[in-house]
Enzyme design. Structure first.
Site, PDB file in Angstrom:
ATOM      1  N   ASP A 111       0.908  -1.201   0.000  1.00  0.00           N
ATOM      2  CA  ASP A 111      -0.047   0.036   0.065  1.00  0.00           C
ATOM      3  C   ASP A 111       0.884   1.260   0.072  1.00  0.00           C
ATOM      4  OD1 ASP A 111      -2.285  -1.610   0.378  1.00  0.00           O
ATOM      5  OD2 ASP A 111      -1.619  -2.331   2.317  1.00  0.00           O
ATOM      6  N   ASP A 147       4.276   0.473  -8.047  1.00  0.00           N
ATOM      7  CA  ASP A 147       3.882   1.122  -9.242  1.00  0.00           C
ATOM      8  C   ASP A 147       3.851   2.894  -8.781  1.00  0.00           C
ATOM      9  OD1 ASP A 147       1.550   0.918  -7.967  1.00  0.00           O
ATOM     10  OD2 ASP A 147       0.754   0.060  -9.524  1.00  0.00           O
ATOM     11  N   THR A 185       2.526 -10.847  -9.584  1.00  0.00           N
ATOM     12  CA  THR A 185       1.673 -10.715  -8.622  1.00  0.00           C
ATOM     13  C   THR A 185       0.246  -9.968  -9.098  1.00  0.00           C
ATOM     14  OG1 THR A 185       1.828  -8.486  -7.824  1.00  0.00           O
ATOM     15  CG2 THR A 185       3.606  -9.894  -7.182  1.00  0.00           C
ATOM     16  N   ARG A 186      -0.800 -10.073  -8.061  1.00  0.00           N
ATOM     17  CA  ARG A 186      -2.108  -9.567  -8.597  1.00  0.00           C
ATOM     18  C   ARG A 186      -1.981  -7.922  -8.973  1.00  0.00           C
ATOM     19  NH1 ARG A 186      -7.347 -11.216  -5.281  1.00  0.00           N
ATOM     20  NH2 ARG A 186      -6.503 -13.366  -5.693  1.00  0.00           N
ATOM     21  N   GLU A 188       0.741  -6.342  -9.444  1.00  0.00           N
ATOM     22  CA  GLU A 188       1.445  -5.990 -10.649  1.00  0.00           C
ATOM     23  C   GLU A 188       0.620  -5.900 -11.941  1.00  0.00           C
ATOM     24  OE1 GLU A 188       4.228  -8.893 -11.991  1.00  0.00           O
ATOM     25  OE2 GLU A 188       5.615  -7.594 -12.584  1.00  0.00           O
TER      26      GLU A 188
HETATM   27  C1  LIG Z   1      -1.620  -3.396  -2.183  1.00  0.00           C
HETATM   28  S1  LIG Z   1      -1.618  -5.032  -1.489  1.00  0.00           S
HETATM   29  C2  LIG Z   1      -0.622  -5.957  -2.487  1.00  0.00           C
HETATM   30  C3  LIG Z   1      -0.610  -7.423  -2.349  1.00  0.00           C
HETATM   31  C4  LIG Z   1       0.550  -8.118  -3.184  1.00  0.00           C
HETATM   32  N1  LIG Z   1       1.616  -8.113  -2.560  1.00  0.00           N
HETATM   33  C5  LIG Z   1       0.404  -8.273  -4.795  1.00  0.00           C
HETATM   34  O1  LIG Z   1       1.227  -7.464  -5.233  1.00  0.00           O
HETATM   35  O2  LIG Z   1      -0.487  -8.454  -5.454  1.00  0.00           O
HETATM   36  C6  LIG Z   1      -0.925  -4.886   0.096  1.00  0.00           C
HETATM   37  C7  LIG Z   1      -0.985  -6.037   0.887  1.00  0.00           C
HETATM   38  O3  LIG Z   1      -0.073  -5.898   2.133  1.00  0.00           O
HETATM   39  C8  LIG Z   1      -0.749  -6.220   3.405  1.00  0.00           C
HETATM   40  N2  LIG Z   1      -0.077  -5.556   4.202  1.00  0.00           N
HETATM   41  C9  LIG Z   1      -0.374  -4.424   4.745  1.00  0.00           C
HETATM   42  N3  LIG Z   1       0.452  -4.006   6.034  1.00  0.00           N
HETATM   43  C10 LIG Z   1       0.972  -5.536   6.084  1.00  0.00           C
HETATM   44  C11 LIG Z   1       1.798  -5.697   7.352  1.00  0.00           C
HETATM   45  N4  LIG Z   1       2.323  -4.975   8.295  1.00  0.00           N
HETATM   46  N5  LIG Z   1       1.850  -7.253   7.437  1.00  0.00           N
HETATM   47  C12 LIG Z   1       1.519  -7.884   6.577  1.00  0.00           C
HETATM   48  N6  LIG Z   1       0.672  -7.684   5.392  1.00  0.00           N
HETATM   49  C13 LIG Z   1       0.406  -6.335   5.155  1.00  0.00           C
HETATM   50  C14 LIG Z   1      -2.568  -5.717   3.010  1.00  0.00           C
HETATM   51  O4  LIG Z   1      -3.274  -6.584   3.733  1.00  0.00           O
HETATM   52  C15 LIG Z   1      -2.578  -5.858   1.694  1.00  0.00           C
HETATM   53  O5  LIG Z   1      -3.096  -7.379   1.228  1.00  0.00           O
END
Ligand SMILES: C[S@@+](CC[C@H](N)C(=O)[O-])C[C@H]1O[C@@H](n2cnc3c(N)ncnc32)[C@H](O)[C@@H]1O
Length: 211
Positions: A111, A147, A185-186, A188
């Protein structure tokens, strides 16, 4: 799915002391190499890396329950025996891991928290980098992809001043293109569909004696 598979693959840190857990022993039989993914989302990358590297233990951290269920489905179908799951904030697990016990960490499309007042929520912060530097073995790799170019600059600003990390870059393609062995990754895929620029930043954990 959760009821059947989570007890087998889930990691419980309730009684773990700080910096006490050798993650290689979380696998049966113990595996020589361990990689950790922070925020695996739907788990596609973790599941694919586990299939591609059957003698490496893959630990995925993800508090999002639908993400946990998605990864469990993939493991049930793919039969990977080298995955363990921590269904909470990665920082809680990292604090329990022994020094120099992890061979690679992935932080992929995290995020970006684009508003300035939310930058403090970004995973890349000095304290989290210190925690990663502690658990990464000498020469281990930290792989960050985004990104969001503001987050890419933020990551570089923090990692290039950290004494434990060295950015692995010689030519622009080293950060513009996914590295060797990349698994998609999703997020990406969404980013590619939207035509956004992406940065793939690889950092080496410097040997402790050299810091
Ligand atoms: C934007 S998504 C990206 C998911 C995946 N890495 C992808 O590229 O498709 C970010 C993910 O990080 C997780 N996340 C955020 N902070 C985290 C933390 N401190 N520990 C583990 N997961 C975390 C969120 O729940 C979310 O599913």
């Amino acid at each position: 799915m959760l009821d059947e598979w989570l007890p087998r693959l889930g990691i419980d840190i309730a009684e773990a002391a700080t910096a006490s857990c050798d993650p290689r022993t979380l696998f049966a039989p113990p595996l020589p190499t361990v990689w950790l993914e922070v925020g695996y989302g739907g788990g596609e990358h973790l599941a694919a890396q586990a299939l591609a590297h059957p003698t490496t233990g893959l630990i995925g951290c993800e508090p999002y329950v639908n993400g946990v269920a998605s990864l469990l489905r993939q493991v049930a179908e793919g039969g990977q025996r080298n995955i363990r799951i921590f269904g909470d904030d990665a920082r809680l697990l990292i604090d329990t891991l022994a020094d120099a016990s992890v061979d690679r960490v992935f932080l992929l499309f995290p995020d970006p928290w684009p508003k300035v007042r939310h930058h403090k929520r970004r995973f890349i912060q000095p304290g989290n980098l210190d925690a990663l530097a502690r658990v990464l073995a000498d020469g281990a790799e930290f792989l960050f992809a985004t990104d969001h170019m503001g987050y890419a600059r933020w990551a570089l600003a923090h990692l290039t001043v950290h004494p434990a990390f060295k950015w692995q870059v010689e030519v622009p393609a080293d950060w513009r293109e996914p590295p060797v062995g990349w698994q998609p990754t999703r997020y990406e895929a969404k980013s590619i569909a939207q035509g956004l620029p992406r940065a793939y930043l690889r950092f080496r954990r410097l040997p402790r004696g050299a810091v």
